[in-house]
Design a protein around this motif. Structure first.
Motif, PDB file in Angstrom:
ATOM      1  N   ASP A 142       0.793  -0.103   1.113  1.00 22.93           N
ATOM      2  CA  ASP A 142      -0.505   0.572   1.199  1.00 22.93           C
ATOM      3  C   ASP A 142      -0.315   2.084   1.148  1.00 22.93           C
ATOM      4  O   ASP A 142       0.793   2.605   1.310  1.00 22.93           O
ATOM      5  N   GLU A 201      -1.393   4.532   3.139  1.00 21.76           N
ATOM      6  CA  GLU A 201      -1.022   5.218   4.384  1.00 21.76           C
ATOM      7  C   GLU A 201       0.488   5.169   4.594  1.00 21.76           C
ATOM      8  O   GLU A 201       1.121   6.168   4.969  1.00 21.76           O
ATOM      9  N   SER A 202       1.079   4.008   4.334  1.00 19.40           N
ATOM     10  CA  SER A 202       2.530   3.872   4.466  1.00 19.40           C
ATOM     11  C   SER A 202       3.252   4.719   3.422  1.00 19.40           C
ATOM     12  O   SER A 202       4.307   5.289   3.699  1.00 19.40           O
ATOM     13  N   ARG A 232       3.265   8.285   4.736  1.00 23.47           N
ATOM     14  CA  ARG A 232       4.182   8.431   5.869  1.00 23.47           C
ATOM     15  C   ARG A 232       5.645   8.372   5.423  1.00 23.47           C
ATOM     16  O   ARG A 232       6.450   9.253   5.789  1.00 23.47           O
ATOM     17  N   GLY A 285      -6.808  -0.038   2.577  1.00 26.98           N
ATOM     18  CA  GLY A 285      -6.870   1.202   3.347  1.00 26.98           C
ATOM     19  C   GLY A 285      -6.945   2.404   2.421  1.00 26.98           C
ATOM     20  O   GLY A 285      -7.827   2.498   1.565  1.00 26.98           O
ATOM     21  N   VAL A 286      -6.020   3.321   2.575  1.00 29.78           N
ATOM     22  CA  VAL A 286      -5.949   4.497   1.706  1.00 29.78           C
ATOM     23  C   VAL A 286      -5.482   4.058   0.322  1.00 29.78           C
ATOM     24  O   VAL A 286      -4.424   3.450   0.189  1.00 29.78           O
ATOM     25  N   ALA A 336      -3.784   8.749  -1.649  1.00 28.85           N
ATOM     26  CA  ALA A 336      -2.388   8.912  -1.236  1.00 28.85           C
ATOM     27  C   ALA A 336      -1.691   9.948  -2.112  1.00 28.85           C
ATOM     28  O   ALA A 336      -0.920  10.787  -1.629  1.00 28.85           O
ATOM     29  N   ARG A 396      -2.744  13.495  -1.124  1.00 28.64           N
ATOM     30  CA  ARG A 396      -2.154  13.941   0.141  1.00 28.64           C
ATOM     31  C   ARG A 396      -0.651  14.185   0.017  1.00 28.64           C
ATOM     32  O   ARG A 396      -0.109  15.136   0.600  1.00 28.64           O
TER      33      ARG A 396
END
Length: 220
Positions: free
Chosen positions: A39, A41-42, A45, A63-64, A69, A72
């Motif tokens: 995903d 978000e992962s 990160r 999710g995102v 992604a 960001r």
């Protein structure tokens, strides 16, 4: 680049795709997959933690999504390249990926050599697109654009086209067929339209659209 492996992070919500890409990339020789995630978000990160040279990013993930992604990641780590690898080939998604900062855009099903070449290109700072995508990008920028104001400027051209057809009474299946899109892509466009126009449902979107002059074509 010759002294160390080019590091790659894979972001895709399908385990089989991630596994296949990981095996393919690790087999190239001077490439190393440092992580694979499911995903956006992962992806953000792990990219901040591992700082890979390139992220292979799917567009649609839970999710995102891949576009957010990418935005960001590129804002936080401008030296990390993003190569989109997706099934979405509509113009809006391609240009949204470019605006988000992706350096390349390939469709799933690309040959190993094409993926290899694209990875090297984006890490070197080049922009690269699959053959069909490249032709459409060039065509888009070579076509004069009118300056007249349009209804709902917050929508992409494709979203306005979908909304216009919805306001004319077309159902999603008909829109998908006539615009050569998948029903899922039309559904994604509708979700984006609802969010951008702050409407609760299809009926409210139709009212807004017709008040702005959309939907005057014939329904199918």
């Amino acid at each position: 680049m010759d002294e160390k492996s080019i590091t790659v992070l894979i972001a895709d919500d399908h385990p089989v795709v991630r596994s296949g890409l990981k095996a393919l990339i690790n087999s190239i020789g001077d490439f190393e997959v440092v992580a694979d995630v499911a995903d956006g978000e992962s992806a953000i990160r792990e990219t901040q933690l591992l700082r890979p040279d390139v992220v292979m990013m799917d567009v649609q993930m839970p999710g995102v999504d891949g576009l957010e992604a990418t935005r960001r990641i590129r804002a936080a780590l401008p030296d990390t390249a993003v190569l989109m690898l997706t099934m979405f080939d509509d113009d809006d998604t391609v240009f949204a990926a470019m605006q988000a900062g992706a350096r390349g855009y390939l469709l799933k099903g690309a040959e190993q050599e094409e993926i290899h070449r694209a990875l090297r290109a984006v890490v070197a700072g080049e922009a690269i697109f699959g053959p069909g995508i490249a032709a459409r990008v060039l065509g888009y920028f070579s076509t004069p654009r009118p300056n007249a104001p349009v209804a709902f400027p917050e929508l992409t051209p494709r979203e306005r086209e979908v909304l216009d057809r919805v306001a004319a009474g077309q159902r999603n299946a008909v829109i998908a067929k006539e615009l050569f899109l998948s029903p899922k892509t039309v559904s994604n466009h509708m979700s984006a339209i609802f969010a951008k126009l702050s409407v609760a449902d299809r009926a409210e979107a139709i009212i807004r659209a017709r008040d702005s002059g959309l939907g005057r074509g014939s329904a199918s």
